[in-house]
Scaffold this active site. Structure first.
Site, PDB file in Angstrom:
ATOM      1  N   SER A   1      17.737  13.425  58.892  1.00  9.13           N
ATOM      2  CA  SER A   1      19.117  13.678  59.848  1.00  9.13           C
ATOM      3  C   SER A   1      18.722  12.894  61.125  1.00  9.13           C
ATOM      4  O   SER A   1      17.534  12.961  61.591  1.00  9.13           O
ATOM      5  CB  SER A   1      19.495  15.053  60.087  1.00  9.13           C
ATOM      6  OG  SER A   1      18.698  15.869  61.082  1.00  9.13           O
TER       7      SER A   1
ATOM      8  N   GLU B   1      14.337   6.449  59.522  1.00 11.81           N
ATOM      9  CA  GLU B   1      15.473   6.279  58.478  1.00 11.81           C
ATOM     10  C   GLU B   1      16.152   7.533  58.560  1.00 11.81           C
ATOM     11  O   GLU B   1      16.076   8.570  58.044  1.00 11.81           O
ATOM     12  CB  GLU B   1      14.854   5.722  57.193  1.00 11.81           C
ATOM     13  CG  GLU B   1      16.077   5.284  56.353  1.00 11.81           C
ATOM     14  CD  GLU B   1      16.814   5.933  55.544  1.00 11.81           C
ATOM     15  OE1 GLU B   1      17.975   6.365  56.046  1.00 11.81           O
ATOM     16  OE2 GLU B   1      16.313   6.523  54.578  1.00 11.81           O
TER      17      GLU B   1
END
Length: 474
Positions: free
Chosen positions: A225, A246
């Site tokens: 997240s 990412e």
């Protein structure tokens, strides 16, 4: 856990249950690491770092090729385990596992052919010098693996890190660590020394904070997240660790009036449905031209009614559960929030334990949270209308995220103008943004992350460039 040469549960660690989210049955238990376990892992990794850096590249890659063979030999077992602990339909689990060997071989092959540069005497004073470059390992790389695609994203991290000579410490998701543990054991079976590849389980906040705060690591690669990514980046800055993140996405899929509606609907379903919506790059905002919005929505609903949600281990099932019941409850809450803001739910919307049905939201306006920064990690399809390309771009770019985008139109001039204007790490013309072959340099703009992951990019990110100057040799 796999710490050094030990595969046993270590003393003084709390046991954590790993449950099947579809049935609630206990699959296995793992140890929740204590600070003592983490310190032992770091001590082992320091030994592994030096050992692996001195191992020739061709030997490292030979082991990786053997590892790819071992994974494929155990593919059925691994896919079943992945399905059971993740709630992923067995067909999807098999598809994910089928890509692991290919990715490992791809990284190893490219590492064997990653060459340095020899600089020219471009400036006065360089005429008698020779300057060339080589790539050295970073050192110890912490690999934080998410729950949604644990096998493929594990591979995207560990294969380039090992190929470039780094030791790795792997932290799998707490809900489903078993497949990652099994994949790591196969690494050791292939010949990776036990101090080079270690896997530590338990609380992400405890283990992650401890490792990222340590001066003994050199890099963190994390898929997760945005909130967790920000916290990791803040901690990593204290030691200037290399950071590869990412993170989240709220990706747009823009469909113009001249597009083939049937193809657009099928691409939408493939992008969003078959992982129960738990993919960062799945299309979460469906920005549809008003001239075809009604037709698109009707066909989307009809197609989604054909999707069978059920027992993940059944061959008849298309979509299994979300990762746990709490995740399904959060998606239900987000759907209700969007309805409270004025949207209409015309399909689905209510969970059954960890199962969540295909859900379609209409009357969604650009001002609603779901049209901007509310990332719903479930099989939810919000339909947003637009009239002009400029309006579509404004809606798409209004998000704090910028992972991937998709455009569907027969006018490639318009498509290319859109692709240039969209603020995302990748733009697919002719389909959704849920497009990630292993070679792609995958990553986002804005709050969707830092760095790129893929065979064409990650080897450089998992190494550091050194220039060697032979002064006055001519």
């Amino acid at each position: 856990m796999l710490i050094g040469a030990s595969t046993a549960h270590l003393e003084n660690g709390k046991q954590v249950d790993v449950l099947n989210p579809a049935s609630g049955e206990l699959i296995d238990t793992v140890t929740s690491a204590t600070p003592a376990h983490i310190e032992l892992t770091l001590d082992c990794a320091k030994k592994g770092r030096d050992l692996w850096a001195e191992t020739p590249l061709h030997e490292r890659c030979k082991i990786l090729f053997k590892y790819a063979d071992l994974v494929e030999a155990n593919q059925d077992e691994l896919a079943l385990l992945l399905s059971k602990e993740t709630g992923k339909a067995i067909k999807s689990a098999e598809g994910e596992m089928s890509r692991v060997g290919m990715m490992v071989r791809g990284y190893a092959e490219r590492a064997l052919h990653l060459y340095g540069d020899c600089l020219s005497d471009a400036q006065p004073g360089m005429e008698k010098d020779v300057i060339f470059t080589r790539r050295d390992p970073l050192g110890i790389v912490v690999c934080v693996v998410p729950f949604n695609h644990p096998a493929s994203l594990y591979t995207q991290k560990i294969a380039p890190a090992l190929a470039m000579g780094n030791a790795i410490i792997i932290k799998p998701a707490s809900d489903n660590p078993l497949t990652v543990l099994r994949l790591t054991q196969l690494l050791l079976d292939a010949g990776v020394p036990p101090t080079v590849a270690q896997c530590i389980t338990g609380s992400g906040s405890v283990i992650g904070n401890y490792l990222v705060s340590s001066p003994h690591i050199n890099a963190i690669t994390l898929t997760g997240s945005t909130g967790v990514g920000i916290a990791v980046a803040e901690q990593a800055a204290k030691h200037l660790h290399h950071v590869h993140l990412e993170l989240g996405g709220n990706d747009p899929f823009i469909v113009f009036g001249d597009a083939d509606v049937d193809v657009a609907v099928e691409d939408t379903v493939i992008s969003r449905a078959f992982t129960a919506g738990q993919t960062c790059a799945s299309s979460k905002r469906l920005i549809i031209h008003n001239s075809i919005k009604q037709t698109y929505t009707e066909k989307l609903v009809a197609r989604l009614k054909e999707i069978k949600v059920g027992d993940p281990q059944s061959r008849d099932t298309d979509v299994g559960t979300l990762i746990n019941e709490g995740a399904a409850a959060e998606v239900e809450k987000q759907v209700q929030h969007t309805i409270d803001q004025g949207a209409k739910c015309i399909l689905g919307g209510k969970r059954d334990g960890a199962f969540f049905p295909m859900t379609v939201l209409t009357d969604v306006t650009p001002e609603m949270d779901v049209s901007k920064d509310l990332e719903i990690f479930g099989p939810v399809f919000p339909v947003i209308g637009f009239d002009t390309p400029e309006e579509a771009i404004e809606i798409a770019n209004s998000s704090c995220f910028g992972l991937m985008s998709g455009i569907m139109t027969n006018d490639y001039k318009t498509a290319m103008k859109m692709a240039k204007a969209l603020q995302s790490g990748g733009v697919v013309v002719g389909g959704t943004g849920n497009y990630r072959p292993p070679e792609l340099a995958f990553g986002g703009y804005k709050m969707s992350g830092i760095g790129r992951e893929g065979i064409s990019a990650t080897l450089e990110e998992m190494s550091q460039l050194k220039s060697i100057i032979l002064k006055g040799v001519f």
